[in-house]
Design an enzyme around this catalytic site. Sequence first.
Site, PDB file in Angstrom:
ATOM      1  N   HIS A 130       0.836  -1.207   0.000  1.00  0.00           N
ATOM      2  CA  HIS A 130       0.000   0.000   0.000  1.00  0.00           C
ATOM      3  C   HIS A 130       0.866   1.251   0.000  1.00  0.00           C
ATOM      4  CE1 HIS A 130      -3.317   2.701   1.394  1.00  0.00           C
ATOM      5  NE2 HIS A 130      -2.323   3.278   2.043  1.00  0.00           N
ATOM      6  N   GLU A 131       1.900   1.267   0.829  1.00  0.00           N
ATOM      7  CA  GLU A 131       2.777   2.441   0.883  1.00  0.00           C
ATOM      8  C   GLU A 131       3.560   2.603  -0.408  1.00  0.00           C
ATOM      9  OE1 GLU A 131       2.288   4.515   3.105  1.00  0.00           O
ATOM     10  OE2 GLU A 131       1.075   3.250   4.405  1.00  0.00           O
ATOM     11  N   HIS A 134       1.451   4.379  -2.874  1.00  0.00           N
ATOM     12  CA  HIS A 134       1.488   5.830  -2.703  1.00  0.00           C
ATOM     13  C   HIS A 134       2.704   6.424  -3.415  1.00  0.00           C
ATOM     14  CE1 HIS A 134      -1.905   6.811  -0.239  1.00  0.00           C
ATOM     15  NE2 HIS A 134      -1.556   6.017   0.758  1.00  0.00           N
ATOM     16  N   GLU A 200      -6.375   7.329  -0.775  1.00  0.00           N
ATOM     17  CA  GLU A 200      -6.296   6.064  -0.045  1.00  0.00           C
ATOM     18  C   GLU A 200      -6.928   4.909  -0.818  1.00  0.00           C
ATOM     19  OE1 GLU A 200      -4.583   5.231   2.624  1.00  0.00           O
ATOM     20  OE2 GLU A 200      -3.820   7.269   2.666  1.00  0.00           O
TER      21      GLU A 200
END
Length: 318
Positions: A130-131, A134, A200
């Site tokens: 997930h990071e 980003h 998100e």
Amino acid sequence: MNYLRTAMLLAGLTALFMGVGYLIGGASGAMIALVIAAATNLFTYWNSDRAVLSMYGAHEVDRQSAPELVGLVAELAGRASLPMPRVFLMDEAQPNAFATGRNPENAAVAVTTGLMNQLSREELAGVIAHELAHIRNHDTLLMTITATIAGAISMLAQFGMFFGGNRDNNGPGIVGSILMMILAPLGAMLVQMAISRTREYAADNLGARIAGQPMWLASALVKIEGAAHQVPNYDAERNPATAHMFIINPLSGHGVDSLFATHPSTQNRIAALQQLAAELGTQAAPSVGANENYPPQGPWGRSSSNGPARGPSNGPWG
């Protein structure tokens, strides 16, 4: 459309900063605020990662000091076709994580010791993916600039309380200063919330594709959400403007700074991940929700059709 919407929200945040400056010092105050915003953004562009990492006392780790963690980040970065980011560890009991840096070539991923201790290896992979999403989506610079401007708005509004109260005509006055001190940070928080919600969901989707199993991230979100309300993160409480950078809002919810959520509903995020798992044809884990008692067992701590029940893991390598 997401990037256009985000650009408009960031422009609105800058306009709010200028508006506070105008209330304090008129047209010249607005121009000074604009110059400050530009200088702040320039400083943030070059120093965003160091400033935020220092704020949370993060220390860099490598293959010698944390071989399993760094190896996992390297594997997932390869899957995402990203340069290897720097890896940092925060001595913090609350499980959480964030990414920062001005671009993929100068990015960093930071995780807490609580995340390392309380998540399985699969769940940790979901969080790191997930990071990395980003980073690949170039969200890290945007989110750090948003945090910087929002923090500056709060400080400027508090300054206006004292500055405006001592002026008879030109300032906003005592009542106006009090309203500005309350409403300006809340307005900045609302813009932060909108930007965070926009990014998100996209990071959840891409991160799940990078990891290859959407339910790894879904299970991690359940555990982190439960811990965030029981294990305080004092550094985050002192710096609420950075809350939207984390994968789950790190604020305990006991203060005014947590009045508005900076993240989408965890249940909605999990539902989206479950739908993605069905679309990808991956094996979906048993249904999980955000209201289970902490620490909830993820899909790897429950019985399934593929094998006997397993107890809760004792860390990412269990």
